[in-house]
Motif scaffolding. Structure first.
Motif, PDB file in Angstrom:
ATOM      1  N   LYS A 127       0.812  -1.212   0.000  1.00 12.43           N
ATOM      2  CA  LYS A 127       0.000   0.000   0.000  1.00 12.43           C
ATOM      3  C   LYS A 127       0.854   1.274   0.000  1.00 12.43           C
ATOM      4  O   LYS A 127       0.400   2.327   0.441  1.00 12.43           O
ATOM      5  CB  LYS A 127      -0.934  -0.002   1.224  1.00 12.43           C
ATOM      6  CG  LYS A 127      -1.954  -1.134   1.221  1.00 12.43           C
ATOM      7  CD  LYS A 127      -2.982  -0.976   0.119  1.00 12.43           C
ATOM      8  CE  LYS A 127      -4.053  -2.052   0.180  1.00 12.43           C
ATOM      9  NZ  LYS A 127      -5.057  -1.893  -0.896  1.00 12.43           N
ATOM     10  N   LYS A 128       2.089   1.151  -0.490  1.00  9.80           N
ATOM     11  CA  LYS A 128       3.015   2.290  -0.455  1.00  9.80           C
ATOM     12  C   LYS A 128       2.428   3.515  -1.151  1.00  9.80           C
ATOM     13  O   LYS A 128       2.490   4.634  -0.635  1.00  9.80           O
ATOM     14  CB  LYS A 128       4.335   1.893  -1.108  1.00  9.80           C
ATOM     15  CG  LYS A 128       5.394   2.998  -1.102  1.00  9.80           C
ATOM     16  CD  LYS A 128       6.628   2.595  -1.906  1.00  9.80           C
ATOM     17  CE  LYS A 128       7.334   1.427  -1.250  1.00  9.80           C
ATOM     18  NZ  LYS A 128       8.610   1.095  -1.964  1.00  9.80           N
ATOM     19  N   SER A 129       1.848   3.319  -2.322  1.00 13.62           N
ATOM     20  CA  SER A 129       1.333   4.451  -3.090  1.00 13.62           C
ATOM     21  C   SER A 129       0.119   5.098  -2.443  1.00 13.62           C
ATOM     22  O   SER A 129      -0.203   6.257  -2.739  1.00 13.62           O
ATOM     23  CB  SER A 129       0.976   3.999  -4.510  1.00 13.62           C
ATOM     24  OG  SER A 129      -0.055   3.018  -4.477  1.00 13.62           O
ATOM     25  N   GLN A 130      -0.552   4.354  -1.570  1.00 18.33           N
ATOM     26  CA  GLN A 130      -1.765   4.882  -0.932  1.00 18.33           C
ATOM     27  C   GLN A 130      -1.512   5.440   0.464  1.00 18.33           C
ATOM     28  O   GLN A 130      -2.433   5.932   1.119  1.00 18.33           O
ATOM     29  CB  GLN A 130      -2.830   3.789  -0.884  1.00 18.33           C
ATOM     30  CG  GLN A 130      -3.262   3.345  -2.276  1.00 18.33           C
ATOM     31  CD  GLN A 130      -4.158   2.122  -2.254  1.00 18.33           C
ATOM     32  OE1 GLN A 130      -4.705   1.757  -1.225  1.00 18.33           O
ATOM     33  NE2 GLN A 130      -4.310   1.485  -3.397  1.00 18.33           N
ATOM     34  N   ASN A 131      -0.277   5.303   0.936  1.00 19.07           N
ATOM     35  CA  ASN A 131       0.119   5.980   2.174  1.00 19.07           C
ATOM     36  C   ASN A 131      -0.654   5.506   3.403  1.00 19.07           C
ATOM     37  O   ASN A 131      -0.963   6.291   4.299  1.00 19.07           O
ATOM     38  CB  ASN A 131      -0.051   7.500   2.021  1.00 19.07           C
ATOM     39  CG  ASN A 131       1.056   8.268   2.724  1.00 19.07           C
ATOM     40  OD1 ASN A 131       2.121   7.723   2.998  1.00 19.07           O
ATOM     41  ND2 ASN A 131       0.803   9.526   3.006  1.00 19.07           N
ATOM     42  N   ARG A 139       9.686   1.705  14.109  1.00 18.19           N
ATOM     43  CA  ARG A 139       8.257   1.904  14.371  1.00 18.19           C
ATOM     44  C   ARG A 139       7.478   2.186  13.089  1.00 18.19           C
ATOM     45  O   ARG A 139       8.014   2.678  12.093  1.00 18.19           O
ATOM     46  CB  ARG A 139       8.044   3.029  15.375  1.00 18.19           C
ATOM     47  CG  ARG A 139       8.536   4.404  14.928  1.00 18.19           C
ATOM     48  CD  ARG A 139       8.563   5.398  16.064  1.00 18.19           C
ATOM     49  NE  ARG A 139       9.590   5.059  17.046  1.00 18.19           N
ATOM     50  CZ  ARG A 139       9.788   5.715  18.183  1.00 18.19           C
ATOM     51  NH1 ARG A 139       9.019   6.734  18.498  1.00 18.19           N
ATOM     52  NH2 ARG A 139      10.750   5.359  19.011  1.00 18.19           N
ATOM     53  N   PHE A 140       6.191   1.859  13.148  1.00 19.59           N
ATOM     54  CA  PHE A 140       5.258   2.212  12.087  1.00 19.59           C
ATOM     55  C   PHE A 140       4.670   3.591  12.378  1.00 19.59           C
ATOM     56  O   PHE A 140       4.450   3.957  13.546  1.00 19.59           O
ATOM     57  CB  PHE A 140       4.091   1.221  12.012  1.00 19.59           C
ATOM     58  CG  PHE A 140       4.459  -0.150  11.523  1.00 19.59           C
ATOM     59  CD1 PHE A 140       4.816  -0.363  10.200  1.00 19.59           C
ATOM     60  CD2 PHE A 140       4.429  -1.242  12.377  1.00 19.59           C
ATOM     61  CE1 PHE A 140       5.136  -1.624   9.738  1.00 19.59           C
ATOM     62  CE2 PHE A 140       4.750  -2.512  11.930  1.00 19.59           C
ATOM     63  CZ  PHE A 140       5.111  -2.711  10.609  1.00 19.59           C
ATOM     64  N   VAL A 141       4.383   4.321  11.339  1.00 17.79           N
ATOM     65  CA  VAL A 141       3.602   5.555  11.468  1.00 17.79           C
ATOM     66  C   VAL A 141       2.427   5.448  10.503  1.00 17.79           C
ATOM     67  O   VAL A 141       2.510   4.793   9.455  1.00 17.79           O
ATOM     68  CB  VAL A 141       4.438   6.821  11.180  1.00 17.79           C
ATOM     69  CG1 VAL A 141       5.514   7.004  12.230  1.00 17.79           C
ATOM     70  CG2 VAL A 141       5.048   6.768   9.789  1.00 17.79           C
ATOM     71  N   PHE A 142       1.318   6.087  10.855  1.00 17.01           N
ATOM     72  CA  PHE A 142       0.077   5.986  10.083  1.00 17.01           C
ATOM     73  C   PHE A 142      -0.309   7.377   9.577  1.00 17.01           C
ATOM     74  O   PHE A 142      -0.946   8.159  10.291  1.00 17.01           O
ATOM     75  CB  PHE A 142      -1.024   5.394  10.959  1.00 17.01           C
ATOM     76  CG  PHE A 142      -0.666   4.032  11.502  1.00 17.01           C
ATOM     77  CD1 PHE A 142      -0.918   2.886  10.766  1.00 17.01           C
ATOM     78  CD2 PHE A 142      -0.049   3.903  12.743  1.00 17.01           C
ATOM     79  CE1 PHE A 142      -0.571   1.637  11.254  1.00 17.01           C
ATOM     80  CE2 PHE A 142       0.302   2.655  13.241  1.00 17.01           C
ATOM     81  CZ  PHE A 142       0.046   1.521  12.493  1.00 17.01           C
ATOM     82  N   PRO A 143       0.086   7.698   8.330  1.00 19.43           N
ATOM     83  CA  PRO A 143      -0.134   9.055   7.811  1.00 19.43           C
ATOM     84  C   PRO A 143      -1.585   9.399   7.530  1.00 19.43           C
ATOM     85  O   PRO A 143      -1.915  10.562   7.299  1.00 19.43           O
ATOM     86  CB  PRO A 143       0.689   9.066   6.512  1.00 19.43           C
ATOM     87  CG  PRO A 143       1.556   7.852   6.567  1.00 19.43           C
ATOM     88  CD  PRO A 143       0.827   6.862   7.397  1.00 19.43           C
ATOM     89  N   GLY A 144      -2.462   8.380   7.484  1.00 17.86           N
ATOM     90  CA  GLY A 144      -3.875   8.665   7.237  1.00 17.86           C
ATOM     91  C   GLY A 144      -4.275   8.526   5.792  1.00 17.86           C
ATOM     92  O   GLY A 144      -5.327   9.025   5.379  1.00 17.86           O
ATOM     93  N   GLY A 145      -3.459   7.819   5.011  1.00 16.50           N
ATOM     94  CA  GLY A 145      -3.843   7.572   3.636  1.00 16.50           C
ATOM     95  C   GLY A 145      -4.810   6.411   3.533  1.00 16.50           C
ATOM     96  O   GLY A 145      -5.091   5.718   4.510  1.00 16.50           O
ATOM     97  N   GLY A 146      -5.316   6.177   2.330  1.00 16.94           N
ATOM     98  CA  GLY A 146      -6.252   5.083   2.106  1.00 16.94           C
ATOM     99  C   GLY A 146      -6.601   5.006   0.638  1.00 16.94           C
ATOM    100  O   GLY A 146      -6.272   5.907  -0.145  1.00 16.94           O
ATOM    101  N   THR A 147      -7.301   3.950   0.255  1.00 19.48           N
ATOM    102  CA  THR A 147      -7.631   3.749  -1.148  1.00 19.48           C
ATOM    103  C   THR A 147      -8.417   4.930  -1.710  1.00 19.48           C
ATOM    104  O   THR A 147      -8.187   5.357  -2.837  1.00 19.48           O
ATOM    105  CB  THR A 147      -8.447   2.452  -1.303  1.00 19.48           C
ATOM    106  OG1 THR A 147      -7.752   1.400  -0.630  1.00 19.48           O
ATOM    107  CG2 THR A 147      -8.599   2.084  -2.760  1.00 19.48           C
TER     108      THR A 147
END
Length: 578
Positions: A127-131, A139-147
Motif C-alpha cells: 500500500k506504499k502508493s496509498q500511504n 516503528r510504524f507511522v500511520f499518515p492517514g492515507g487510504g484507497t
C-alpha cells in the motif's frame, strides 16, 4: 458369627495403628519427598500449560488460514469464523514475539506503533502508493492515507462532514461501523469528533490490518459479510461506512445491503465511496467500462429505494443515504408497486446475530403509537445519550428489562469502578486503551469507564438470560455477541485490560473453563491487566488455573453489601510483575 469388641479394646487398637502409621511415615517420608520425580510431578501440576511453538505467535484460532482452506470460497465463506473442535483446541500459551514492547499510550498510539509488535512489512510495500502505513526505523507511522483518501483521511472526513445533513460534531452520530476498514484510519479520524467506530475487516493476505488497528488503540474486530449476519443487534449503528471495501452490494438480491439495513438505526446514514459512485466522472480513473458502472449504480439505487433509504448527497466519490425514520408511508407505497419481501417470524429475531443466516428480506421497524414518533424510540445526542434511559429499557419488553434494574446496575458499577481506580492506578494514564468486558450486562462498567481515555468492547454472551446488546448500543457504546466456549475474533495481545464479571459462573457447566482462561491469556497484552469478579468458590477454581499459566493473582473482597456480598475479585496486574 460376629465378635463384639468392647470400647476400651477399640481404643487400644486404634492407638496401635496410629503409632504404626507414624513410625512408617518417619522412615519413608524423607526419602519420598527428596525424590526428584516427585518434585518434577509437583512442578508440572503447578505449571502444566507450556508455551506453544513460536510459529503460533499471531494465531487466531477461528480465522486460521490453514483450516480456512477446507471451506468454500463462494460468498467469502472461507473468511468467516471456523473454530476448531474443542478436542482440537490448543492447550498451550501463545508466545510473545521477540523484542515485544509496551505500546505507546493514547493518544500517541493512534499515529505510532512498534514494528516489533506487529512485524509485518508486507502492507507497507503493498500500500506504499496509498500511504496507509510507513516504516520509519523501529516503528510504524500511520499518515492517514487510504484507497479513497487521496488527500488524507482528514480531508476525506471534512468532505464527508460537508455532505452529511448533520454535523459530525453535533452528537447525532455516535456509533459507526467501518466495513473493510484497512488500518482503521477512518475510525482514528472520527475520534476527534468523539465518535466511536467499530472497524471491521476479514483476515487478509496483506497481513493483519485489524491487528494494526488494535495496536493503534482503536476498536476493531475480524469479520466479513458472507453467509451469516454480523454479530450485532438490529438498529445498532448511527452510520455505516464503506470506502472501496470490495463488498458486492448489488449481488445476491442485495443480501448485504439488507443486512446493513438491519443494523442501521432509523434516521441513520449509509456512506459509500468509490465505484460505482459518480461513475460518469470517475470511470477512467477506475479503468472500468462506464456501462458496467452505470448498471451497478442503477441496481444500487433501486435497492436503496426498496429499503426506503433516501439519497441525501453525492459528490466526487462519496454518496450518502439516510434510512427512514418510520418507513410506514414509504413501505405502503412499495407494497402496491414493487411487493418488497418482508422478513417474517420464521426468519428469526431481528436482534439475533450469532451464527444466524442472512436472508434477503426487510425487517419491519418497531410499531409506533403516533405518526410523529421515531420507530424504536428517540436517541438523544451524545453525550446526553449515555445519561438518558435507552428506549429499549423504557419499553420494558418481555425480556425482563426494567427501569429499576437498569438504575441499580448503573449505581453498582459506578461504585465498583471507583474501587478499580484504587486497584489499577494506571487507568487514567492512557496505558489501558483497548478494554474488554466479557459479560457486559447493561453496559454499566463501560458507562462508568467512559471518563477515561479508553474504549470498551462490550461482549454479551449470545445465550445470556437477557440479551442487552441493543441497550448497550442505544447508550452510545459498542459491543458484540459471543460464545465464550469459542475463541474471540481478534489477534493475540490486542486488549490492555479484560474485565470478567460472572462469566465463569455462567460457563462452568457449558465447557472447560480452562479454555476460557487460555483465551484470555491469548488476547491480553503482556503488560496488561485482568479483573475477574465472581462467586467465592468459582474464584478459587479459576485461581487454580491462573496459577498454572504463571499469572500472579491477588484475591480481594468484592461488594460487601446487598446481594453481592459473596463475590470476590481476582486481580492480575502484569504491570506489577517483572
Amino acid at each position: 458369627m460376629m465378635i463384639k469388641m468392647s470400647n476400651p479394646f477399640l481404643k487400644i487398637l486404634s492407638t496401635i495403628l496410629l503409632l504404626a502409621s507414624l513410625f512408617i511415615y518417619i522412615l519413608v517420608a524423607p526419602s519420598f519427598f527428596a525424590s526428584p520425580q516427585l518434585y518434577k510431578h509437583l512442578h508440572l501440576q503447578a505449571q502444566d500449560f507450556e508455551f506453544c511453538p513460536s510459529n503460533y505467535t499471531n494465531h487466531c484460532p477461528c480465522q486460521d488460514p490453514i483450516r480456512a482452506r477446507r471451506f468454500s470460497k463462494a460468498k467469502w465463506f472461507r473468511k468467516e469464523r471456523h473454530c476448531p473442535e474443542r478436542t482440537q483446541r490448543l492447550r498451550c500459551l501463545i508466545p510473545t514475539p521477540p523484542n515485544y514492547q509496551t505500546p505507546f499510550p493514547w493518544p500517541k498510539s493512534k499515529d505510532t506503533a512498534w514494528f516489533s509488535n506487529v512485524p509485518f512489512p508486507k502492507l507497507v510495500e503493498y500500500k506504499k502508493s496509498q500511504n496507509w502505513v510507513k516504516l520509519e526505523g523501529d516503528r510504524f507511522v500511520f499518515p492517514g492515507g487510504g484507497t479513497s483518501f487521496t488527500e488524507g483521511v482528514d480531508a476525506y472526513v471534512h468532505a464527508l462532514n460537508r455532505l452529511l445533513p448533520v454535523s459530525l460534531k453535533s452528537g447525532y452520530i455516535r456509533t459507526v461501523l467501518d466495513v473493510g476498514c484497512g488500518v482503521a484510519s477512518f475510525g482514528a479520524a472520527l475520534t476527534d469528533y468523539d465518535i466511536l467506530t467499530m472497524s471491521l475487516a476479514p483476515s487478509d493476505e496483506h497481513q493483519s490490518q485489524v491487528q494494526f488497528a488494535l495496536e493503534r488503540g482503536l476498536p476493531a474486530m475480524l469479520g466479513v459479510l458472507s453467509t451469516h449476519r454480523l454479530t450485532f443487534p438490529s438498529r445498532s449503528f448511527d452510520m455505516v461506512h464503506c470506502s472501496r471495501c470490495l463488498v458486492p452490494w448489488t449481488d445476491y438480491d442485495g443480501l448485504y445491503l439488507r443486512e446493513i439495513d438491519r443494523i442501521l438505526r432509523p434516521g441513520g446514514f449509509w456512506v459509500l465511496s468509490g465505484p460505482p459512485i459518480n461513475w460518469r466522472v470517475n470511470y477512467k480513473a477506475w479503468e472500468t467500462e462506464p456501462q458496467v458502472l452505470e448498471k451497478e449504480q442503477n441496481i444500487l439505487e433501486d435497492l436503496a429505494k426498496q429499503l426506503c433509504w433516501e439519497k441525501v448527497a453525492e459528490r466526487d466519490q462519496i454518496a450518502v443515504w439516510q434510512k427512514c425514520i418510520d418507513c410506514i408511508s414509504c413501505m405502503e407505497k412499495l407494497k402496491t408497486s414493487r411487493s418488497p419481501k418482508f422478513c417474517n417470524s420464521s426468519e428469526s429475531d431481528p436482534d439475533a446475530g450469532w451464527y444466524t443466516k442472512m436472508t434477503a428480506c426487510i425487517f419491519p421497524l418497531p410499531d409506533m403509537k403516533d405518526v410523529h414518533e421515531v420507530s424504536g424510540g428517540v436517541l438523544e445526542k451524545w453525550p446526553m445519550r449515555l445519561k438518558t434511559v435507552p428506549p429499549r429499557v423504557k419499553s420494558e419488553n418481555d425480556d425482563g428489562f426494567t427501569l429499576k434494574a437498569y438504575i441499580k446496575d448503573n449505581r453498582a458499577w459506578k461504585r465498583r469502578v471507583s474501587d478499580y481506580e484504587v486497584m489499577l492506578k494506571s487507568i487514567s494514564s492512557g496505558k489501558y486503551r483497548n478494554v474488554m468486558d466479557m459479560n457486559a450486562g447493561f453496559g454499566g462498567f463501560a458507562a462508568a469507564m467512559v471518563k477515561y481515555p479508553i474504549w470498551v468492547m462490550n461482549v454479551v454472551p449470545f445465550d445470556a438470560k437477557s440479551s442487552n446488546l441493543g441497550i448497550i448500543f442505544e447508550r452510545g457504546l459498542i459491543g458484540t455477541y459471543m460464545d465464550w466456549c469459542e475463541p474471540f475474533s481478534t489477534y493475540p495481545r490486542t486488549y490492555d485490560l479484560i474485565h470478567a464479571s460472572g462469566i465463569f459462573s455462567m460457563y462452568m457447566d457449558k465447557c472447560d473453563i480452562s479454555d476460557i482462561v487460555l483465551e484470555m491469556h491469548r488476547i491480553v497484552r503482556p503488560k496488561g491487566a485482568v479483573i475477574i469478579r465472581d462467586e467465592k468458590d468459582v474464584i478459587v477454581k479459576v485461581k487454580e488455573i491462573t496459577d498454572k499459566i504463571r499469572w500472579k493473582g491477588t484475591v480481594v473482597a468484592g461488594d460487601q453489601d446487598g446481594t453481592f456480598h459473596s463475590e470476590m475479585i481476582l486481580l492480575i496486574d502484569h504491570n506489577d510483575t517483572d
